[in-house]
Write a protein that holds these residues in place. Structure first.
Motif, short mmCIF file in Angstrom:
data_model
loop_
_atom_site.label_atom_id
_atom_site.label_comp_id
_atom_site.label_asym_id
_atom_site.label_seq_id
_atom_site.Cartn_x
_atom_site.Cartn_y
_atom_site.Cartn_z
N VAL A 120 2.76 9.94 0.03
CA VAL A 120 1.57 9.23 -0.47
C VAL A 120 0.32 9.76 0.24
N LYS A 121 0.40 9.91 1.55
CA LYS A 121 -0.75 10.40 2.33
C LYS A 121 -1.15 11.80 1.89
N PHE A 122 -0.17 12.69 1.69
CA PHE A 122 -0.47 14.05 1.27
C PHE A 122 -1.19 14.07 -0.08
N ASN B 36 -1.89 21.86 12.86
CA ASN B 36 -1.84 23.16 12.19
C ASN B 36 -1.15 23.02 10.83
N ASN B 37 -1.80 22.33 9.91
CA ASN B 37 -1.27 22.14 8.57
C ASN B 37 -2.44 21.87 7.62
N PHE B 38 -2.16 21.81 6.34
CA PHE B 38 -3.25 21.72 5.36
C PHE B 38 -4.09 20.46 5.48
N THR B 39 -3.57 19.41 6.11
CA THR B 39 -4.33 18.17 6.27
C THR B 39 -5.29 18.24 7.46
N GLY B 40 -4.97 19.11 8.43
CA GLY B 40 -5.74 19.15 9.67
C GLY B 40 -5.46 17.96 10.57
N GLN B 41 -4.42 17.20 10.23
CA GLN B 41 -4.08 15.99 10.97
C GLN B 41 -2.62 16.04 11.42
N ARG B 42 -2.32 15.31 12.47
CA ARG B 42 -0.93 15.15 12.90
C ARG B 42 -0.34 13.96 12.15
N PHE C 135 1.20 21.61 -5.28
CA PHE C 135 1.63 21.93 -3.93
C PHE C 135 2.02 20.70 -3.11
N VAL C 136 1.74 19.51 -3.62
CA VAL C 136 2.26 18.28 -3.00
C VAL C 136 2.91 17.45 -4.10
N ALA C 137 3.86 16.60 -3.71
CA ALA C 137 4.64 15.84 -4.70
C ALA C 137 3.83 14.71 -5.31
N GLN D 58 0.83 -1.21 0.00
CA GLN D 58 0.00 0.00 0.00
C GLN D 58 0.86 1.25 0.00
N VAL D 59 1.95 1.23 0.75
CA VAL D 59 2.84 2.39 0.83
C VAL D 59 3.45 2.69 -0.53
#
Length: 226
Positions: free
Chosen positions: A118-120, A68-74, A129-131, A20-21
């Motif tokens: 991958v998550k981003f 505090n980032n664009f995902t809203g997640q840690r 803005f993401v790879a 999956q990764v």
């Protein structure tokens, strides 16, 4: 027989989880910890350096270790910043140069495990803005830095065109409709980074790639292993 079936099912689940990764890229192109250690033994410049320990007075603001980032997640388990040895050495020189002006660096992000890229992508569905996970990120190679400049006396960031991770046209490294102060501060950051071997990413004033990043492998090593 039942035990054998259970073991086989667990093995299949593990294989699936691992795949999956790497579902966007050939797994042979991603380096894990054991292979990384062999590479470092052969070439010490490939070592990932803890920037906070390596650079005196460096300030970290690792947003992905918070919500505090664009995902809203840690998405990071710890607020740490790593980079390959030549990158770390260049940043150390930049910090020393800025210090003479009462300024310093603040790091938002540095080395990023491939699994996070991958998550981003799966959250943003964007490759401006993401790879692109089919190619991997220069962050995955330990050769990209997201950063800004701060006033050492106050600790405040210099006034830049946007905040960090602003997915807007104003975030472009060449956006012109800005105040003179914002343009001057952006140019100050860009100039000092370029003098020490970095190139700005055109869509993000805060993102700089180390020139020569191509010789460093894509990595998927959690911070805890470093």
């Amino acid at each position: 027989m039942r035990l054998l079936v259970v073991v086989c099912m667990l093995c299949l689940l593990n294989i699936t989880a691992g795949a999956q990764v790497y579902k966007y890229i050939d797994s042979n192109k991603i380096t894990a910890y054991t292979a990384y250690k062999k590479q470092v033994n052969a070439d010490p410049e490939k070592r990932l350096v803890n920037l906070k320990d390596f650079i005196p007075g460096l300030v970290l603001d690792i947003r992905y270790a918070t919500t505090n980032n664009f995902t809203g997640q840690r998405v990071y388990n710890s607020a740490m910043a790593f980079a390959r040895m030549p990158v770390a050495q260049a940043l150390k020189s930049i910090q020393a140069e800025l210090k003479k002006k009462g300024l310093g660096l603040k790091i938002y992000d540095a080395y990023r495990p491939y699994a996070i890229t991958v998550k981003f992508f799966e959250i943003a569905k964007d490759t401006t803005f993401v790879a692109d996970p089919r190619k991997g990120s220069r962050h995955n190679r330990g050769c990209a830095i997201d950063l800004t400049i701060i006033n050492l006396k106050t600790g405040h960031e210099l006034d830049m065109p946007t905040g960090y991770d602003s997915f807007t046209p104003q975030a472009s490294a060449n956006y012109k409709n800005l105040s003179a102060k914002k343009r001057t501060n952006r140019q100050l950051l860009r100039s000092v980074m370029e003098r020490h071997g970095f190139k700005v990413y055109s869509s993000e004033w805060w993102h700089f790639d180390y020139i020569g990043w191509e010789r460093f492998e894509l990595l998927n090593i959690p911070f805890a292993q470093l």
